[in-house]
Design an enzyme around this catalytic site. Structure first.
Site, PDB file in Angstrom:
ATOM      1  N   ALA A  35      -2.305 -42.747  15.305  1.00  0.00           N
ATOM      2  CA  ALA A  35      -2.405 -41.409  15.890  1.00  0.00           C
ATOM      3  C   ALA A  35      -3.796 -40.987  16.318  1.00  0.00           C
ATOM      4  O   ALA A  35      -3.969 -39.897  16.844  1.00  0.00           O
ATOM      5  CB  ALA A  35      -1.889 -40.389  14.873  1.00  0.00           C
ATOM      6  N   SER A  36      -4.804 -41.827  16.105  1.00  0.00           N
ATOM      7  CA  SER A  36      -6.173 -41.319  16.205  1.00  0.00           C
ATOM      8  C   SER A  36      -6.869 -41.559  17.539  1.00  0.00           C
ATOM      9  O   SER A  36      -7.888 -40.923  17.817  1.00  0.00           O
ATOM     10  CB  SER A  36      -7.012 -41.934  15.077  1.00  0.00           C
ATOM     11  OG  SER A  36      -6.899 -43.337  15.086  1.00  0.00           O
ATOM     12  N   THR A  37      -6.364 -42.484  18.337  1.00  0.00           N
ATOM     13  CA  THR A  37      -6.998 -42.782  19.632  1.00  0.00           C
ATOM     14  C   THR A  37      -5.911 -43.154  20.645  1.00  0.00           C
ATOM     15  O   THR A  37      -4.738 -43.308  20.292  1.00  0.00           O
ATOM     16  CB  THR A  37      -7.987 -43.974  19.528  1.00  0.00           C
ATOM     17  OG1 THR A  37      -7.291 -45.116  19.031  1.00  0.00           O
ATOM     18  CG2 THR A  37      -9.169 -43.675  18.606  1.00  0.00           C
ATOM     19  N   LEU A  64       0.432 -48.660  17.207  1.00  0.00           N
ATOM     20  CA  LEU A  64      -0.658 -49.434  16.603  1.00  0.00           C
ATOM     21  C   LEU A  64      -1.190 -50.465  17.580  1.00  0.00           C
ATOM     22  O   LEU A  64      -0.435 -51.073  18.328  1.00  0.00           O
ATOM     23  CB  LEU A  64      -0.171 -50.183  15.357  1.00  0.00           C
ATOM     24  CG  LEU A  64       0.245 -49.369  14.140  1.00  0.00           C
ATOM     25  CD1 LEU A  64       0.612 -50.325  13.010  1.00  0.00           C
ATOM     26  CD2 LEU A  64      -0.852 -48.422  13.697  1.00  0.00           C
ATOM     27  N   ALA A  65      -2.502 -50.665  17.564  1.00  0.00           N
ATOM     28  CA  ALA A  65      -3.121 -51.796  18.250  1.00  0.00           C
ATOM     29  C   ALA A  65      -4.146 -52.336  17.272  1.00  0.00           C
ATOM     30  O   ALA A  65      -5.083 -51.638  16.901  1.00  0.00           O
ATOM     31  CB  ALA A  65      -3.782 -51.361  19.544  1.00  0.00           C
ATOM     32  N   TYR A 105       3.348 -53.124  27.557  1.00  0.00           N
ATOM     33  CA  TYR A 105       2.657 -53.245  28.836  1.00  0.00           C
ATOM     34  C   TYR A 105       3.210 -54.454  29.582  1.00  0.00           C
ATOM     35  O   TYR A 105       3.592 -55.446  28.962  1.00  0.00           O
ATOM     36  CB  TYR A 105       1.141 -53.390  28.618  1.00  0.00           C
ATOM     37  CG  TYR A 105       0.376 -53.476  29.919  1.00  0.00           C
ATOM     38  CD1 TYR A 105       0.360 -52.375  30.791  1.00  0.00           C
ATOM     39  CD2 TYR A 105      -0.268 -54.639  30.308  1.00  0.00           C
ATOM     40  CE1 TYR A 105      -0.298 -52.449  32.007  1.00  0.00           C
ATOM     41  CE2 TYR A 105      -0.937 -54.720  31.520  1.00  0.00           C
ATOM     42  CZ  TYR A 105      -0.941 -53.616  32.369  1.00  0.00           C
ATOM     43  OH  TYR A 105      -1.587 -53.699  33.579  1.00  0.00           O
ATOM     44  N   TYR A 155      -1.913 -62.112  29.906  1.00  0.00           N
ATOM     45  CA  TYR A 155      -1.282 -60.968  29.240  1.00  0.00           C
ATOM     46  C   TYR A 155       0.214 -61.206  29.009  1.00  0.00           C
ATOM     47  O   TYR A 155       0.613 -61.692  27.961  1.00  0.00           O
ATOM     48  CB  TYR A 155      -1.547 -59.631  29.972  1.00  0.00           C
ATOM     49  CG  TYR A 155      -1.217 -58.483  29.052  1.00  0.00           C
ATOM     50  CD1 TYR A 155      -2.198 -57.854  28.286  1.00  0.00           C
ATOM     51  CD2 TYR A 155       0.121 -58.097  28.849  1.00  0.00           C
ATOM     52  CE1 TYR A 155      -1.871 -56.878  27.362  1.00  0.00           C
ATOM     53  CE2 TYR A 155       0.460 -57.123  27.920  1.00  0.00           C
ATOM     54  CZ  TYR A 155      -0.533 -56.512  27.185  1.00  0.00           C
ATOM     55  OH  TYR A 155      -0.194 -55.554  26.253  1.00  0.00           O
ATOM     56  N   THR A 180      -8.931 -48.340  26.834  1.00  0.00           N
ATOM     57  CA  THR A 180      -8.909 -47.929  25.427  1.00  0.00           C
ATOM     58  C   THR A 180      -9.717 -48.978  24.675  1.00  0.00           C
ATOM     59  O   THR A 180     -10.115 -49.986  25.248  1.00  0.00           O
ATOM     60  CB  THR A 180      -7.484 -47.878  24.832  1.00  0.00           C
ATOM     61  OG1 THR A 180      -6.944 -49.199  24.836  1.00  0.00           O
ATOM     62  CG2 THR A 180      -6.559 -46.947  25.602  1.00  0.00           C
TER      63      THR A 180
END
Ligand code: NAD
Ligand code: NA
Length: 396
Positions: free
Chosen positions: A48-50, A138-139, A224, A234, A274
């Protein structure tokens, strides 16, 4: 202390509390300007932070008036050592939410662990009873498996063949040839273990078993796809295998939520700067060309525009959730438009160190990168002494 950027490759070691707060306020103002969303009321955001997770939390709270619980893994501020950007983002978000009369609490710890899942469930039981939306954003480069204890490291590599293409060092603007050796079988399994759907499913299993999912609860994870250009590294590389797994897991979870009339979705989002995406070779060059094309066409969006559109026009549009032939929500629709992709591909062929400043939006890329850490916001005096010891008001 006076805080200046300390850049090491694709990360910045410092972050600015006032700039991070500005970033959050800008996102809140955007969401408010778009009007109310008839959306979720009690939301859990994991990651949740970025990035997309933060934007999802802001959209839930300031678009739909939702109570929110955020889970994240950030470095707290310490005397003389700034906290990580997500720490300051959360501090600002929770202060803004609480002054708007919105419930907002958070848990800082390893979301992959059993302990943090249990702590989250206890908080939901104590404060909210049940939740109606779970965002999984999450990443992470690694995951300690909660059952086996094995530490899995994800890699960003092609499968089978060496990948050679252009890349850019977005700090210097130098375009060069990059060559990435193919992964091993183990790399694929490890990347799936970190970025695939297993942990998402574990979260949903535990939330359901604890009885904290409301009737009709929805869960969404982010994926993605991207263009042909980046496919080998990717979507058809190790990370793509993990995204395939994540997308398959949506169907497994959807089935498990049937008796609650709930649903699980994957939303395919646009390529954006990001902390996670800056680390992927080739992607910064693609993004700098994409930004140029999309800005010229008036189609550019950041995380907050993407998440506001996801909530307002896809998830909570008052009727059916539109999905593609594989059941996925697509808010990468503008990125993937044929005219956009054709122009990016043409520019890609021309991109050199000399041409990029004109044909690409390297300045926009760099600005977004520094913004992630609270730097380069207009109107902030970065020479001023700031209090680095900012507390997160709702931290449990
Ligand atoms: P991000 O790095 O901005 O956010 C990651 C979040 O996960 C942060 O809140 C971080 O604190 C949290 N986190 C990481 N490890 C954790 C752990 N062990 N325990 C608890 N929290 C942890 O990344 P992002 O770009 O917003 O990515 C979120 C999702 O969106 C990912 O699935 C990513 O693949 C997907 N996505 C990203 C892009 C892009 O271009 N950035 C595009 C489409 C989809
Ligand atoms: Na996120």
């Amino acid at each position: 202390m006076i805080i200046v950027p300390k850049v090491r490759g694709f990360i910045c070691l410092t972050s600015h509390p006032v700039g991070c707060a500005q970033n959050v306020v800008n996102q809140i103002n955007y969401v408010k300007s778009k009007g109310a969303i008839n959306g979720p009321k009690k939301v859990l955001v994991i990651g949740a932070s970025t990035g997309f997770g933060l934007a999802s939390r802001i959209t839930s709270a300031f678009g739909a008036n939702a109570s929110t619980i955020g889970v994240y893994f950030e470095k707290p501020a310490a005397e003389g050592k700034p906290g990580s950007p997500g720490w300051y983002n959360t501090a600002a978000f929770e202060a803004e939410a609480q002054s708007a009369g919105l419930y907002a609490k958070s848990i800082n710890g390893d979301a992959f662990s059993k302990e943090i899942k249990q702590k989250t469930i206890e908080l939901i039981k104590a404060d909210l009873g049940q939740i109606d939306l779970v965002i999984y954003s999450l990443a992470s480069p690694r995951r300690t498996h909660p059952v086996t204890g094995v530490v899995h490291n994800s890699v960003l590599k092609p499968i089978g063949e060496t990948f050679r293409n252009k890349t850019v060092d977005f700090h210097t603007g130098v375009v060069s040839e990059v060559s990435i050796e193919p992964c091993t079988e183990e790399d694929i399994a490890n990347t799936i273990a970190v970025m695939g759907g297993e942990d998402w499913e574990m979260w949903m299993d535990e939330l359901k078993a604890a009885g904290v999912l409301a009737n009709g609860a929805t869960t969404v994870a982010y994926s993605y796809i991207g263009p042909k250009l980046t496919e080998p590294v990717y979507r058809k590389g190790t990370i793509g295998m993990a995204k395939d797994h994540l997308e398959k897991t949506a169907f497994v979870i959807d089935e498990k939520l049937k008796d609650l009339n709930g649903h699980a979705y994957v939303s395919v989002n646009k390529a954006l700067v990001t902390q996670a995406s800056s680390a992927i070779p080739v992607i910064p060059l693609y993004i700098s060309l994409l930004y140029k094309v999309m800005k010229a066409k008036g189609l550019h969006e950041g995380c907050i525009e993407q998440m506001q559109r996801l909530f307002a026009t896809r998830l909570f549009n008052g009727s059916k959730v539109p999905v593609d032939e594989k059941g996925r929500i697509r808010v990468d629709d503008w990125e993937m438009r044929e005219d956009v992709q054709a122009e990016v591909a043409a520019l890609w062929a021309e991109a050199t160190t000399e041409s990029l400043p004109n044909i690409g939006d390297l300045a926009g890329y760099r600005n977004d990168f520094f913004n992630l850490f609270g730097f380069e916001f207009p109107g902030i005096n970065y020479e001023a002494d700031v209090n680095e010891m900012v507390a997160v008001p709702g931290l449990v």
